[in-house]
Design a protein around this motif. Structure first.
Motif, short mmCIF file in Angstrom:
data_model
loop_
_atom_site.label_atom_id
_atom_site.label_comp_id
_atom_site.label_asym_id
_atom_site.label_seq_id
_atom_site.Cartn_x
_atom_site.Cartn_y
_atom_site.Cartn_z
N ASP A 279 -37.69 20.65 8.05
CA ASP A 279 -37.36 20.59 6.74
C ASP A 279 -35.84 20.42 6.96
O ASP A 279 -34.92 20.97 7.43
N VAL A 280 -35.39 19.54 5.63
CA VAL A 280 -33.95 19.10 5.59
C VAL A 280 -33.38 20.29 4.88
O VAL A 280 -33.93 20.63 3.83
N GLN A 281 -32.24 20.64 5.45
CA GLN A 281 -31.44 21.64 4.40
C GLN A 281 -29.98 21.12 4.34
O GLN A 281 -29.22 20.96 5.28
N LEU A 282 -29.50 21.55 3.26
CA LEU A 282 -27.89 21.25 3.09
C LEU A 282 -27.50 22.69 2.40
O LEU A 282 -27.71 23.02 1.40
N VAL A 283 -26.46 22.98 3.03
CA VAL A 283 -25.91 24.22 2.54
C VAL A 283 -24.25 24.18 2.40
O VAL A 283 -23.72 23.96 3.26
N GLU A 284 -23.98 24.09 0.96
CA GLU A 284 -22.49 24.19 0.65
C GLU A 284 -21.72 25.57 0.83
O GLU A 284 -22.52 26.63 0.81
N ALA B 80 -23.21 21.94 5.56
CA ALA B 80 -23.69 22.23 7.00
C ALA B 80 -25.36 21.46 6.74
O ALA B 80 -26.07 21.98 5.90
N ALA B 81 -25.63 20.80 7.53
CA ALA B 81 -27.18 19.92 7.39
C ALA B 81 -27.89 20.32 8.64
O ALA B 81 -27.52 20.73 9.69
N SER B 82 -29.09 20.33 8.18
CA SER B 82 -30.23 20.73 9.31
C SER B 82 -31.62 19.92 9.06
O SER B 82 -31.78 19.64 7.92
N THR C 276 -21.96 18.45 9.88
CA THR C 276 -21.47 18.98 8.74
C THR C 276 -20.36 18.03 7.94
O THR C 276 -19.80 17.17 8.80
N LEU C 277 -20.45 17.99 6.65
CA LEU C 277 -19.85 17.01 5.77
C LEU C 277 -18.78 17.87 5.05
O LEU C 277 -19.11 18.97 4.67
#
Length: 125
Positions: A1-6, A23-25, A77-78
Motif C-alpha cells: 500500500d502507498v502511504q504518505l505521512v506529512e 515520508a512515502a512508502s 521523502t518530500l
C-alpha cells in the motif's frame, strides 16, 4: 500500500519559517509526480508546488521565491521549505503523488492525484 505521512506543521508568527516533510512508502518518489496542496477554510484547494518526473519544479505564484520544494530520493521523502510565511499561508498542507503523468504536475487537479496524505496544519499569525 502507498502511504504518505506529512509532518512539520505548527504555529508560527508572520515572517517565520517552517519545513514540512512527507515520508512515502509503497513506491519511490523518483517515478512519480510529487507535490503539495493546501486547503484553507472557505477557499478551494490550491496546488502549491510540484516536482515533475523529469525534475521540473513549479510553484504557485502566491509562494514563488518564498517556498522551496525538494525531495530526497534515498529517503523517499518530500519537503516543502516555507520562508517568510504570511497569515494567508494558514492552511492544511497535503502531500500528493501520482504516477500516471510525466510533466506539468502542478496543473493536475487534486482529484486526479491517487495518493494523498492526511495533512499537516500550518497556522501563521
Amino acid at each position: 500500500d502507498v502511504q504518505l505521512v506529512e509532518s512539520g506543521g505548527g504555529s508560527v508568527q508572520a515572517g517565520e519559517s517552517l519545513r514540512l516533510s512527507c515520508a512515502a512508502s509503497g513506491y519511490t518518489h523518483i517515478d512519480y509526480c510529487v507535490g503539495w496542496f493546501r486547503l484553507t477554510p472557505g477557499k478551494e484547494r490550491e496546488g502549491v508546488a510540484a516536482i515533475d518526473r523529469d525534475g521540473e519544479i513549479s510553484y504557485a505564484d502566491s509562494v514563488k521565491r518564498r517556498f522551496t520544494i525538494s525531495k530526497d530520493n534515498a529517503k523517499n521523502t518530500l519537503y516543502l521549505q516555507m520562508n517568510s510565511l504570511k497569515p494567508d499561508g494558514t492552511a492544511m498542507y497535503y502531500c500528493v503523488s501520482e504516477g500516471s503523468i510525466w510533466s506539468q504536475c502542478l496543473k493536475l487537479p487534486w482529484s486526479e492525484y491517487r495518493n494523498r496524505g492526511q495533512g499537516t496544519q500550518v497556522t501563521v499569525s
